[in-house]
Design a protein around this motif. Structure first.
Motif, mmCIF file in Angstrom:
data_model
loop_
_atom_site.group_PDB
_atom_site.id
_atom_site.type_symbol
_atom_site.label_atom_id
_atom_site.label_comp_id
_atom_site.label_asym_id
_atom_site.label_seq_id
_atom_site.Cartn_x
_atom_site.Cartn_y
_atom_site.Cartn_z
ATOM 1 N N CYS A 277 -25.163 -1.672 2.543
ATOM 2 C CA CYS A 277 -23.740 -0.906 3.021
ATOM 3 C C CYS A 277 -23.834 0.624 2.709
ATOM 4 O O CYS A 277 -24.086 1.028 1.805
ATOM 5 N N THR A 278 -23.586 1.270 3.902
ATOM 6 C CA THR A 278 -23.537 2.780 3.944
ATOM 7 C C THR A 278 -22.262 3.329 3.913
ATOM 8 O O THR A 278 -22.250 4.756 3.630
ATOM 9 N N ARG A 279 -21.121 2.570 4.129
ATOM 10 C CA ARG A 279 -19.999 3.502 4.285
ATOM 11 C C ARG A 279 -18.694 2.323 4.100
ATOM 12 O O ARG A 279 -18.595 1.326 4.413
ATOM 13 N N ASN A 280 -17.704 3.030 3.179
ATOM 14 C CA ASN A 280 -16.611 2.150 2.916
ATOM 15 C C ASN A 280 -16.990 0.689 2.358
ATOM 16 O O ASN A 280 -16.697 -0.399 2.864
ATOM 17 N N CYS A 281 -17.748 0.676 1.222
ATOM 18 C CA CYS A 281 -18.121 -0.718 0.799
ATOM 19 C C CYS A 281 -17.120 -1.153 0.044
ATOM 20 O O CYS A 281 -16.087 -0.892 -0.270
ATOM 21 N N SER A 282 -17.748 -2.396 -0.791
ATOM 22 C CA SER A 282 -16.952 -3.147 -1.442
ATOM 23 C C SER A 282 -16.658 -2.825 -2.959
ATOM 24 O O SER A 282 -15.513 -2.857 -3.463
ATOM 25 N N PHE A 283 -17.444 -2.219 -3.740
ATOM 26 C CA PHE A 283 -17.308 -1.768 -5.044
ATOM 27 C C PHE A 283 -16.750 -0.356 -5.103
ATOM 28 O O PHE A 283 -17.534 0.564 -4.773
ATOM 29 N N VAL A 284 -15.698 0.078 -5.782
ATOM 30 C CA VAL A 284 -14.568 -0.937 -6.277
ATOM 31 C C VAL A 284 -13.483 -0.986 -5.064
ATOM 32 O O VAL A 284 -13.627 -0.267 -3.938
ATOM 33 N N SER A 285 -12.660 -1.716 -5.396
ATOM 34 C CA SER A 285 -11.408 -1.950 -4.462
ATOM 35 C C SER A 285 -10.650 -0.563 -4.412
ATOM 36 O O SER A 285 -9.794 -0.356 -5.331
ATOM 37 N N GLY A 286 -10.547 0.011 -3.205
ATOM 38 C CA GLY A 286 -9.650 1.217 -3.266
ATOM 39 C C GLY A 286 -8.200 0.841 -3.332
ATOM 40 O O GLY A 286 -7.221 1.637 -4.101
ATOM 41 N N GLU A 287 -7.823 -0.280 -2.651
ATOM 42 C CA GLU A 287 -6.350 -0.545 -2.451
ATOM 43 C C GLU A 287 -5.714 -1.038 -3.926
ATOM 44 O O GLU A 287 -4.784 -0.825 -4.533
ATOM 45 N N ALA A 288 -6.819 -1.741 -4.656
ATOM 46 C CA ALA A 288 -6.603 -2.373 -5.837
ATOM 47 C C ALA A 288 -6.206 -1.303 -7.043
ATOM 48 O O ALA A 288 -5.690 -1.152 -7.718
ATOM 49 N N SER A 289 -7.244 -0.156 -6.667
ATOM 50 C CA SER A 289 -7.189 1.008 -7.604
ATOM 51 C C SER A 289 -5.792 1.876 -7.515
ATOM 52 O O SER A 289 -5.204 2.256 -8.340
ATOM 53 N N GLN A 290 -5.317 1.866 -6.133
ATOM 54 C CA GLN A 290 -3.963 2.536 -5.709
ATOM 55 C C GLN A 290 -2.883 1.934 -6.641
ATOM 56 O O GLN A 290 -2.057 2.414 -7.075
ATOM 57 N N ALA A 291 -2.909 0.370 -6.413
ATOM 58 C CA ALA A 291 -1.823 -0.335 -6.937
ATOM 59 C C ALA A 291 -1.830 -0.328 -8.300
ATOM 60 O O ALA A 291 -0.841 -0.268 -9.088
ATOM 61 N N TYR A 292 -3.144 -0.239 -9.110
ATOM 62 C CA TYR A 292 -3.200 -0.206 -10.481
ATOM 63 C C TYR A 292 -2.837 1.210 -10.968
ATOM 64 O O TYR A 292 -2.198 1.130 -12.218
ATOM 65 N N TRP A 293 -2.915 2.023 -10.176
ATOM 66 C CA TRP A 293 -2.439 3.449 -10.576
ATOM 67 C C TRP A 293 -0.872 3.381 -11.062
ATOM 68 O O TRP A 293 -0.466 4.472 -11.838
ATOM 69 N N THR A 294 -0.379 2.495 -10.227
ATOM 70 C CA THR A 294 1.280 2.615 -10.856
ATOM 71 C C THR A 294 1.429 2.555 -12.330
ATOM 72 O O THR A 294 2.810 2.423 -12.832
ATOM 73 N N VAL A 295 0.322 2.193 -13.058
ATOM 74 C CA VAL A 295 0.600 2.143 -14.574
ATOM 75 C C VAL A 295 1.292 3.652 -15.025
ATOM 76 O O VAL A 295 1.642 3.958 -16.288
ATOM 77 N N ASN B 220 0.463 -1.285 -0.001
ATOM 78 C CA ASN B 220 -0.004 -0.046 -0.001
ATOM 79 C C ASN B 220 0.835 1.343 0.037
ATOM 80 O O ASN B 220 0.367 2.308 -0.355
ATOM 81 N N TRP B 221 1.968 0.912 0.486
ATOM 82 C CA TRP B 221 2.931 2.291 0.472
ATOM 83 C C TRP B 221 3.583 2.689 -0.950
ATOM 84 O O TRP B 221 3.996 3.758 -1.212
ATOM 85 N N ILE B 222 3.789 1.496 -1.851
ATOM 86 C CA ILE B 222 4.561 1.697 -3.008
ATOM 87 C C ILE B 222 3.726 2.688 -3.703
ATOM 88 O O ILE B 222 4.535 3.684 -4.331
ATOM 89 N N PRO B 223 2.440 2.821 -4.101
ATOM 90 C CA PRO B 223 2.092 3.989 -4.868
ATOM 91 C C PRO B 223 2.375 5.532 -4.286
ATOM 92 O O PRO B 223 2.499 6.340 -5.100
ATOM 93 N N TYR B 224 2.390 5.492 -3.014
ATOM 94 C CA TYR B 224 2.624 6.803 -2.518
ATOM 95 C C TYR B 224 3.935 7.429 -2.680
ATOM 96 O O TYR B 224 4.174 8.384 -2.875
ATOM 97 N N LEU B 225 5.148 6.188 -2.667
ATOM 98 C CA LEU B 225 6.074 6.618 -2.780
ATOM 99 C C LEU B 225 6.427 6.767 -4.047
ATOM 100 O O LEU B 225 7.303 7.847 -4.405
ATOM 101 N N LEU B 226 5.730 6.256 -5.117
ATOM 102 C CA LEU B 226 6.054 6.793 -6.525
ATOM 103 C C LEU B 226 5.333 8.150 -6.790
ATOM 104 O O LEU B 226 5.761 8.797 -7.766
ATOM 105 N N LEU B 227 4.332 8.491 -5.890
ATOM 106 C CA LEU B 227 3.653 9.788 -6.141
ATOM 107 C C LEU B 227 4.345 10.761 -5.556
ATOM 108 O O LEU B 227 4.166 12.137 -5.875
#
Length: 291
Positions: free
Chosen positions: A157-175, A75-82
């Motif tokens: 679900c009312t908060r911080n739900c499943s769709f979509v994955s926030g952590e996966a989105s951050q990881a895919y942002w490394t493109v 989870n830290w890798i995208p932030y380090l790249l940013l």
């Protein structure tokens, strides 16, 4: 050609052929899997069930120490790249007259794609409003919420739900940073970024925190946003770093003026408040002296 137009080598040609492919491929994948999982929504349940222990009524990997350490590091890798681009932009906002240490188009591309992709679209718009319960909350996995297919927004679900994955989105942002690699290795960098995003998303599936479709659409949406911004901001026919830097300088100066005006107003308000309080204090002291 205008003299202030700056075209950096290595960001056109092969890079744009790759960006076109990386715009078409995720859309095709998203449409195909979206239709498939809409027709067979129980596949989400079946895949999640592979990682669920019915006897313990939990997803064992979610409490595994090593797996959680890997998750935190990833989870830290995208932030380090940013971070370099974010710091360059912050420096420019604080010191408007200073020159940017990175090309403005690259800075805005990285920061903008992160804010629009993982930030706005994934975490604010979808996760907070789609209402899809996470796997570990649904009835099939010892929870109480009903299962919802990916295409069906609900209020389960009312908060911080499943769709979509926030952590996966951050990881895919490394493109995004991968797309800035030299043309000779750019396809490998992009492939590595997708593998990284898939691995992070796979770990979230194994933890029982997301369904497969949560991860798939996190990747599709994020990669499409990155590809679109790449073409809009780094296209050699549009790109103009000198003009971008002047615009950022003007925005920084306007921000400083706005903050200065705000602080001046606050200072005046505090001064008037202090004067009023002083007058009230003098009145109370005089009244107490007459008692």
């Amino acid at each position: 050609m205008r003299r202030d137009r700056v075209v950096r080598p290595g960001l056109g040609g092969v890079g744009f052929a790759v960006s076109r492919g990386w715009l078409i491929v995720p859309v095709a994948v998203g449409v195909s899997l979206g239709i498939l999982f809409a027709a067979f929504p129980d596949w989400d349940i079946r895949i999640a069930a592979l990682f669920f222990n019915p006897q313990a009524a939990k997803f064992p990997l979610s409490v595994d120490y090593s797996a959680n350490v890997i998750r935190r590091i990833a989870n830290w890798i995208p932030y380090l790249l940013l971070a370099p681009a974010a710091l360059v932009l912050l420096r420019k906002l604080i010191f408007p007259a200073s020159s940017m240490l990175m090309p403005p188009s690259v800075v805005l591309f990285l920061v903008g794609s992160f804010l629009l992709g993982p930030g706005l679209t994934s975490n604010l718009l979808l996760k907070e409003n789609w209402g899809r319960p996470r796997p570990n909350f649904v009835q099939q996995f010892a929870g109480t919420a009903p299962f919802q297919p990916w295409w069906y927004p609900s209020s389960a679900c009312t908060r911080n739900c499943s769709f979509v994955s926030g952590e996966a989105s951050q990881a895919y942002w490394t493109v995004a940073p991968a797309s800035l690699a030299p043309p000779q290795i750019r396809p490998f960098a992009l492939g590595g970024a997708v593998v990284f995003g898939t691995a992070v998303g796979g770990l979230r599936i194994a933890f029982g925190r997301h369904f497969v479709t949560d991860v798939v659409f996190a990747g599709v949406i994020t990669i499409v946003i990155v590809a679109v911004l790449y073409r809009l901001m780094l296209d050699p026919l549009r790109r103009n770093d000198a003009r971008m830097e002047r615009a950022i300088t003007r925005a920084s100066a306007a921000l400083h003026r706005g903050i200065g005006t705000l602080l001046t107003g606050v200072g005046i308000l505090l001064t008037l408040s202090g004067w009023a309080l002083g007058e009230v204090g003098q009145y109370l002291r005089g009244r107490a002296g007459r008692l």
